[in-house]
Design an enzyme around this catalytic site. Structure first.
Site, short mmCIF file in Angstrom:
data_model
loop_
_atom_site.label_atom_id
_atom_site.label_comp_id
_atom_site.label_asym_id
_atom_site.label_seq_id
_atom_site.Cartn_x
_atom_site.Cartn_y
_atom_site.Cartn_z
N LYS A 108 0.74 -1.14 -0.14
CA LYS A 108 0.01 0.15 -0.03
C LYS A 108 0.77 1.20 0.00
N LEU A 109 1.99 1.01 0.26
CA LEU A 109 3.13 2.31 0.56
C LEU A 109 2.42 3.35 1.66
N THR B 258 4.85 -12.71 14.76
CA THR B 258 5.83 -12.21 15.82
C THR B 258 6.05 -13.06 16.93
N ASP B 259 7.10 -13.00 17.73
CA ASP B 259 7.01 -13.36 19.06
C ASP B 259 6.24 -12.86 20.26
N GLU B 260 6.00 -11.50 19.65
CA GLU B 260 5.18 -10.60 20.78
C GLU B 260 3.68 -11.22 21.14
N ALA C 235 1.92 -5.35 7.01
CA ALA C 235 1.12 -5.24 8.49
C ALA C 235 1.46 -3.79 8.92
N GLU C 236 0.93 -3.33 10.02
CA GLU C 236 1.23 -2.29 10.88
C GLU C 236 2.30 -2.90 11.87
N ARG D 112 7.09 2.77 28.08
CA ARG D 112 6.29 2.52 27.10
C ARG D 112 5.17 1.71 27.72
N SER E 147 -3.37 -7.65 17.64
CA SER E 147 -3.83 -7.49 16.31
C SER E 147 -3.00 -8.99 15.40
N LYS E 148 -1.62 -9.10 15.77
CA LYS E 148 -0.96 -10.05 15.13
C LYS E 148 -1.37 -11.37 15.57
N TYR F 299 -0.65 -3.95 19.09
CA TYR F 299 -0.05 -4.54 17.95
C TYR F 299 -0.03 -6.09 18.22
N ILE G 203 -4.12 -4.46 1.20
CA ILE G 203 -4.81 -5.99 1.47
C ILE G 203 -6.16 -5.92 2.08
P1 NAD Z 1 7.46 -2.49 8.03
O1 NAD Z 1 6.48 -1.58 8.75
O2 NAD Z 1 8.72 -2.10 7.85
O3 NAD Z 1 6.70 -2.84 6.61
C1 NAD Z 1 5.24 -3.19 6.63
C2 NAD Z 1 5.19 -2.85 5.13
O4 NAD Z 1 3.80 -3.17 4.82
C3 NAD Z 1 5.30 -1.50 4.68
O5 NAD Z 1 5.80 -1.43 3.04
C4 NAD Z 1 3.52 -0.98 4.42
O6 NAD Z 1 3.58 -0.02 3.30
C5 NAD Z 1 3.07 -2.53 3.78
N1 NAD Z 1 1.42 -2.08 4.39
C6 NAD Z 1 1.10 -1.67 5.52
N2 NAD Z 1 -0.22 -1.71 5.54
C7 NAD Z 1 -0.67 -2.21 4.44
C8 NAD Z 1 -1.98 -2.77 3.76
N3 NAD Z 1 -3.21 -2.35 4.40
N4 NAD Z 1 -1.99 -3.04 2.44
C9 NAD Z 1 -0.62 -3.36 2.01
N5 NAD Z 1 0.44 -3.23 2.33
C10 NAD Z 1 0.43 -2.36 3.46
O7 NAD Z 1 7.32 -3.88 8.79
P2 NAD Z 1 8.40 -4.96 9.10
O8 NAD Z 1 9.24 -4.73 10.25
O9 NAD Z 1 9.24 -5.18 7.84
O10 NAD Z 1 7.52 -6.15 9.27
C11 NAD Z 1 7.11 -7.11 8.36
C12 NAD Z 1 6.28 -8.08 9.00
O11 NAD Z 1 7.14 -8.97 9.77
C13 NAD Z 1 4.99 -7.74 9.93
O12 NAD Z 1 4.02 -8.58 9.60
C14 NAD Z 1 5.62 -7.89 11.16
O13 NAD Z 1 4.42 -8.07 12.18
C15 NAD Z 1 6.40 -9.03 10.93
N6 NAD Z 1 7.67 -9.20 11.91
C16 NAD Z 1 8.39 -7.86 12.22
C17 NAD Z 1 9.40 -8.17 12.96
C18 NAD Z 1 10.56 -6.97 13.12
O14 NAD Z 1 11.36 -7.00 13.88
N7 NAD Z 1 10.47 -5.89 12.28
C19 NAD Z 1 9.75 -9.39 13.80
C20 NAD Z 1 8.91 -10.26 13.73
C21 NAD Z 1 7.86 -10.17 12.83
O1 DAU Z 2 9.79 -9.00 18.84
C1 DAU Z 2 9.57 -8.70 17.42
C2 DAU Z 2 8.85 -7.38 17.28
O2 DAU Z 2 9.95 -6.50 17.35
C3 DAU Z 2 8.23 -7.20 15.82
O3 DAU Z 2 6.96 -7.76 16.03
C4 DAU Z 2 7.75 -5.63 15.82
O4 DAU Z 2 7.22 -5.35 14.44
C5 DAU Z 2 9.08 -4.58 16.06
O5 DAU Z 2 8.60 -3.35 15.76
C6 DAU Z 2 9.73 -5.13 17.10
O6 DAU Z 2 9.16 -4.57 18.13
P1 DAU Z 2 9.83 -3.89 19.26
O7 DAU Z 2 8.96 -3.04 20.19
O8 DAU Z 2 10.52 -4.77 20.25
O9 DAU Z 2 10.75 -2.71 18.88
P2 DAU Z 2 11.44 -1.32 18.82
O10 DAU Z 2 12.52 -1.33 18.02
O11 DAU Z 2 10.28 -0.52 18.77
O12 DAU Z 2 11.97 -1.33 20.34
C7 DAU Z 2 12.81 -2.37 20.69
C8 DAU Z 2 13.01 -1.98 22.55
O13 DAU Z 2 13.67 -0.90 22.56
C9 DAU Z 2 11.68 -2.21 23.38
O14 DAU Z 2 11.92 -2.91 24.31
C10 DAU Z 2 11.40 -0.70 23.29
C11 DAU Z 2 12.81 -0.14 23.46
N1 DAU Z 2 12.95 1.31 22.95
C12 DAU Z 2 12.35 1.79 21.59
C13 DAU Z 2 12.45 2.80 21.25
C14 DAU Z 2 11.74 2.93 19.68
C15 DAU Z 2 13.21 2.51 23.55
O15 DAU Z 2 13.85 2.21 24.76
N2 DAU Z 2 13.34 3.65 22.86
C16 DAU Z 2 12.88 3.91 21.85
O16 DAU Z 2 13.03 5.04 21.38
#
Ligand code: NAD
Ligand code: DAU
Length: 352
Positions: free
Chosen positions: A36-37, A132-134, A85-86, A289, A161-162, A158, A62
């Site tokens: 969706k960008l 996700t592990d969350e 996803a968000e 948080r 929803s996952k 978050y 989606i």
């Molecule tokens: P991200 O936020 O970087 O990317 C999400 C992408 O989804 C973006 O390109 C966005 O434009 C697109 N998107 C959002 N809503 C949409 C919609 N309605 N229709 C189509 N596209 C849409 O996310 P990420 O960190 O790359 O995570 C990707 C996936 O992996 C997610 O499902 C997240 O829950 C999962 N995940 C992430 C992590 C992590 O550490 N980042 C860890 C475990 C699982």
């Molecule tokens: O565990 C998997 C998840 O990891 C994914 O499902 C999520 O999509 C991804 O965003 C990530 O979630 P977290 O909340 O763990 O990631 P984040 O980078 O936001 O934060 C990592 C840790 O650092 C968390 O304990 C919160 C803390 N934090 C985060 C930010 C952004 C800070 O202390 N300061 C900050 O400014």
């Protein structure tokens, strides 16, 4: 083309690594990247492969069920890797509706479209849902690991929803026989991560001498995995995982936030030619948080024992590569912080 894969969320952080891996490793697959960008999607993440003959970008939502049905028919999709996803916990606290819409209703629309398109012709079909592990909640500091049978216990909008989307995927497998597999992964790090997440945000703030906001006392623990190792796991599971199964993916690499932050400071200062620890003074403890899960840690032995996957990169090497990438790609970061990146789609795709 041997098969057509629909990768959703391919313009995001993890999705762009997955698209790159599949486009380059499987020239006989057609890869359709549907995104969706949103603010998190950035087509500049894929500049190096966007002209590949087996790659197509489609801008779409989606949640738009009719558009998803059309897409399945138009491209004869036979595999889905669903990452759209968000993804940011802090945003979910401020705006839970958007998370329910995209992560729950969007996943449901995609499942329904796949079910309709595939019917009983399930041979060679697969719906791979990235989670996700969350969803498992929080562990105590003094021990335990999430396994595939750990009870779901999400705490943030978050993770709720996952968790809900995971349940819908299982329901479609169990009720309609949809060939589906789910993986739950720990925190990813590496190039192209949106700078609202801890590691890229902190690297950028260190570079600019801005405060580093540490939530609470910095004692929360996360398990970090290099993003290319996650993409490799997705490749392995997409091709060899078993339908109806869940696989946990993790780095066996736990860090207290404050310890991780000190490593990021040390490496970034060194690569910027600053005296060791110069940026420690930027550490700023801020309000925690809401509902902040104390500790996540993944047991990924099932994946290792069944499919032979394990992380390839040691954390020291991964974090060095990551910091170096952000420092070497400052225009990528500046395009995001200035908002310029949102115009790339118009320039690249609209005039065609
Ligand atoms: P991200 O936020 O970087 O990317 C999400 C992408 O989804 C973006 O390109 C966005 O434009 C697109 N998107 C959002 N809503 C949409 C919609 N309605 N229709 C189509 N596209 C849409 O996310 P990420 O960190 O790359 O995570 C990707 C996936 O992996 C997610 O499902 C997240 O829950 C999962 N995940 C992430 C992590 C992590 O550490 N980042 C860890 C475990 C699982
Ligand atoms: O565990 C998997 C998840 O990891 C994914 O499902 C999520 O999509 C991804 O965003 C990530 O979630 P977290 O909340 O763990 O990631 P984040 O980078 O936001 O934060 C990592 C840790 O650092 C968390 O304990 C919160 C803390 N934090 C985060 C930010 C952004 C800070 O202390 N300061 C900050 O400014």
């Amino acid at each position: 083309m041997k098969r057509t894969l629909l990768i959703t969320g391919g313009a995001g952080f993890i999705g762009s690594h997955v698209v790159r891996l599949f486009v380059t490793k499987y020239p006989d697959y057609r890869i359709v990247n549907l995104d969706k960008l949103t603010y998190a999607g950035n087509l500049a993440n894929l500049r190096d492969i966007e002209k590949s003959p087996n790659y197509t970008f489609v801008r779409g939502d989606i949640c738009d069920y009719d558009a998803m049905r059309t897409l399945f028919a138009e491209y004869a999709v036979d595999g889905v890797i669903h990452l759209a996803a968000e993804s940011h916990v802090d945003r979910s606290i401020r705006d839970p509706f958007t998370f329910a819409r995209t992560n729950v209703m969007g996943t449901l629309a995609l499942l329904q479209a796949a079910k309709e398109a595939w019917g009983n012709a399930r041979e060679g079909k697969r719906f791979y849902h990235i989670s996700t592990d969350e969803v498992y909640g929080a562990l105590p500091l003094d021990g335990g690991l999430f396994t595939e049978t750990t009870r779901y216990d999400p705490h943030s909008p978050y993770s709720a929803s996952k968790a809900s989307s995971d349940h819908f995927v299982r329901a479609f497998h169990d009720t309609y026989g949809l060939p589906a597999v789910i993986t739950n992964c720990s925190n990813n790090y590496g190039p192209y991560q949106f700078p609202e997440k801890l590691i890229p945000l902190f690297i950028n703030n260190i570079r600019h001498g801005k405060p580093l906001p540490v939530y609470g006392r910095g004692e929360n623990v996360r398990d970090w995995l290099y993003v290319e190792d996650h993409a490799r796991a997705i490749d392995t599971i997409f091709h060899r995982g078993r339908d109806g199964e869940t696989y946990n993916i993790g780095g066996f690499n736990e860090w207290r936030n404050i310890d991780l932050i000190r490593v990021v400071i040390r490496v970034t200062d060194r690569l910027l030619g600053r005296p060791e620890g110069a940026s420690e003074k930027l550490i700023t403890y801020v309000t925690d948080r809401a509902g902040h899960d104390l500790r996540y840690a993944i047991d990924s032995r099932k994946l290792k024992e069944e499919l032979g996957w394990e992380p390839s990169l040691q954390f020291e090497e991964g974090i060095e590569k990551t910091v170096r990438w952000y420092l070497d790609n400052q225009p990528w970061m500046d395009n995001i912080t200035s908002g310029e990146y949102e115009r790339y789609y118009e320039e690249m795709y609209q005039g065609r």
